[in-house]
Motif scaffolding. Sequence first.
Motif, mmCIF file in Angstrom:
data_model
loop_
_atom_site.group_PDB
_atom_site.id
_atom_site.type_symbol
_atom_site.label_atom_id
_atom_site.label_comp_id
_atom_site.label_asym_id
_atom_site.label_seq_id
_atom_site.Cartn_x
_atom_site.Cartn_y
_atom_site.Cartn_z
ATOM 1 N N TRP A 17 0.803 -1.222 0.000
ATOM 2 C CA TRP A 17 0.000 0.000 0.000
ATOM 3 C C TRP A 17 0.840 1.279 0.000
ATOM 4 O O TRP A 17 0.610 2.167 -0.817
ATOM 5 C CB TRP A 17 -1.019 0.002 1.142
ATOM 6 C CG TRP A 17 -1.775 1.290 1.223
ATOM 7 C CD1 TRP A 17 -1.770 2.171 2.259
ATOM 8 C CD2 TRP A 17 -2.621 1.868 0.224
ATOM 9 N NE1 TRP A 17 -2.573 3.254 1.975
ATOM 10 C CE2 TRP A 17 -3.103 3.094 0.730
ATOM 11 C CE3 TRP A 17 -3.023 1.483 -1.038
ATOM 12 C CZ2 TRP A 17 -3.948 3.932 0.022
ATOM 13 C CZ3 TRP A 17 -3.874 2.313 -1.763
ATOM 14 C CH2 TRP A 17 -4.331 3.517 -1.238
ATOM 15 N N VAL A 24 -2.607 5.675 -6.548
ATOM 16 C CA VAL A 24 -4.030 5.355 -6.415
ATOM 17 C C VAL A 24 -4.819 6.615 -6.097
ATOM 18 O O VAL A 24 -5.856 6.890 -6.719
ATOM 19 C CB VAL A 24 -4.251 4.277 -5.320
ATOM 20 C CG1 VAL A 24 -5.727 4.141 -4.979
ATOM 21 C CG2 VAL A 24 -3.671 2.947 -5.763
ATOM 22 N N SER A 47 -7.260 0.393 -5.495
ATOM 23 C CA SER A 47 -6.142 0.080 -4.598
ATOM 24 C C SER A 47 -5.805 -1.404 -4.653
ATOM 25 O O SER A 47 -4.624 -1.774 -4.647
ATOM 26 C CB SER A 47 -6.445 0.513 -3.163
ATOM 27 O OG SER A 47 -7.515 -0.225 -2.621
#
Length: 112
Positions: A17, A24, A47
């Motif tokens: 992430w 994103v 994502s």
Amino acid sequence: MSGAILGYQPLEKPSEWPLVADGVRMVAAATCDSVPYPVPKVMLALSDLAMYAERVGIARDPLAWLAPEVMTRYLLARTRLEGSSVQTYRSILLRIREALLWLEYGQQPTPE
């Protein structure tokens, strides 16, 4: 809308992430007004695709993530998605791709 985009965090906090978060968020901010889906759904699908792309070694580039073949590989790999969920994710990602292509190049996407 911007608060939902900036504050978005995947539930499981995957290690990919932080590597894809800015991309994103940038794509979501640029395209959310152009797609007929709520921001949380856009963020979830986008994502998840970006983190998948990072895991399999796709370039850290939103247009690379949103390439039709990458989206197809991602959807096939997402075994937890079933039935209409697969089609919903596909639709969301295709709409994001269309909006991003329009913004980046002023071009209509090629039919698939």
